[in-house]
Design a protein around this motif. Structure first.
Motif, PDB file in Angstrom:
ATOM      1  N   ASP A   1     -12.662   0.995   5.098  1.00  0.00           N
ATOM      2  CA  ASP A   1     -12.487   2.420   4.783  1.00  0.00           C
ATOM      3  C   ASP A   1     -11.005   2.787   4.732  1.00  0.00           C
ATOM      4  OD1 ASP A   1     -15.176   2.627   4.672  1.00  0.00           O
ATOM      5  OD2 ASP A   1     -15.423   3.703   6.579  1.00  0.00           O
ATOM      6  N   LEU A   2     -10.233   2.253   5.692  1.00  0.00           N
ATOM      7  CA  LEU A   2      -8.808   2.537   5.733  1.00  0.00           C
ATOM      8  C   LEU A   2      -8.111   2.004   4.480  1.00  0.00           C
ATOM      9  CD1 LEU A   2      -6.530   3.694   7.559  1.00  0.00           C
ATOM     10  CD2 LEU A   2      -6.182   1.355   8.368  1.00  0.00           C
ATOM     11  N   GLN A   3      -8.479   0.794   4.050  1.00  0.00           N
ATOM     12  CA  GLN A   3      -7.905   0.221   2.827  1.00  0.00           C
ATOM     13  C   GLN A   3      -8.243   1.083   1.609  1.00  0.00           C
ATOM     14  OE1 GLN A   3      -5.836  -2.304   2.383  1.00  0.00           O
ATOM     15  NE2 GLN A   3      -5.744  -2.760   4.565  1.00  0.00           N
TER      16      GLN A   3
ATOM     17  N   GLU B   1      -2.298   5.939  -2.597  1.00  0.00           N
ATOM     18  CA  GLU B   1      -1.265   5.293  -3.415  1.00  0.00           C
ATOM     19  C   GLU B   1      -1.464   5.632  -4.890  1.00  0.00           C
ATOM     20  OE1 GLU B   1      -1.418   1.168  -2.432  1.00  0.00           O
ATOM     21  OE2 GLU B   1      -0.256   1.411  -0.597  1.00  0.00           O
ATOM     22  N   ASN B   2      -2.728   5.632  -5.325  1.00  0.00           N
ATOM     23  CA  ASN B   2      -3.006   6.007  -6.717  1.00  0.00           C
ATOM     24  C   ASN B   2      -2.576   7.444  -6.998  1.00  0.00           C
ATOM     25  OD1 ASN B   2      -3.925   3.642  -7.669  1.00  0.00           O
ATOM     26  ND2 ASN B   2      -6.076   4.224  -7.816  1.00  0.00           N
ATOM     27  N   LYS B   3      -2.897   8.347  -6.049  1.00  0.00           N
ATOM     28  CA  LYS B   3      -2.490   9.750  -6.218  1.00  0.00           C
ATOM     29  C   LYS B   3      -0.977   9.864  -6.340  1.00  0.00           C
ATOM     30  CE  LYS B   3      -5.830  12.822  -4.071  1.00  0.00           C
ATOM     31  NZ  LYS B   3      -6.125  13.599  -2.877  1.00  0.00           N
ATOM     32  N   ILE B   4      -0.259   9.180  -5.441  1.00  0.00           N
ATOM     33  CA  ILE B   4       1.200   9.262  -5.425  1.00  0.00           C
ATOM     34  C   ILE B   4       1.780   8.694  -6.713  1.00  0.00           C
ATOM     35  CG2 ILE B   4       3.261   8.313  -4.305  1.00  0.00           C
ATOM     36  CD1 ILE B   4       1.726   8.624  -1.633  1.00  0.00           C
TER      37      ILE B   4
END
Length: 117
Positions: A21-23, A30-33
């Protein structure tokens, strides 16, 4: 002994699930950023292109308005002669051969016709 083993397996399973879940969350963030960064880069590029186009357009307008001297703005500006175009012919005019044209010719013809009677 069996209970301890079951407990360890359960803890290992929970840890693996939490890690998974954390991954997934990390990947999502990361995708959002990266999406935000890409948008900022694209916006900056678009801004640069539009400012470049605006400058070129202003140069072209100045060139059309002031001729080739628009490219050297530091020189003394040459006098701009106002150009007016005449849309309709004058009421009466004389051609290069000396014949009267326009309304003057029509009136002359009328007087000649009246004189011929």
């Amino acid at each position: 002994m069996l209970i301890d083993q079951k407990r360890k397996h359960a803890l290992t399973e929970v840890a693996a699930q939490l890690h998974h879940d954390l991954q997934a969350e990390l990947w999502r963030h990361e995708n959002k950023i990266s999406g935000i960064e890409n948008r900022q880069v694209v916006q900056a590029e678009r801004q640069a292109i539009t400012t470049g186009l605006r400058e070129k357009r202003q140069q072209l307008l100045a060139r059309a308005r002031y001729g080739s001297r628009a490219l050297e703005p530091n020189q003394t500006p040459q006098e701009v002669i106002p150009v007016t175009s005449q849309t309709s012919a004058p009421a009466s005019s004389v051609s290069a051969t000396g014949t009267v044209r326009g309304w003057g010719a029509m009136l002359g013809n009328l007087w000649q016709k009246l004189g011929d009677r």
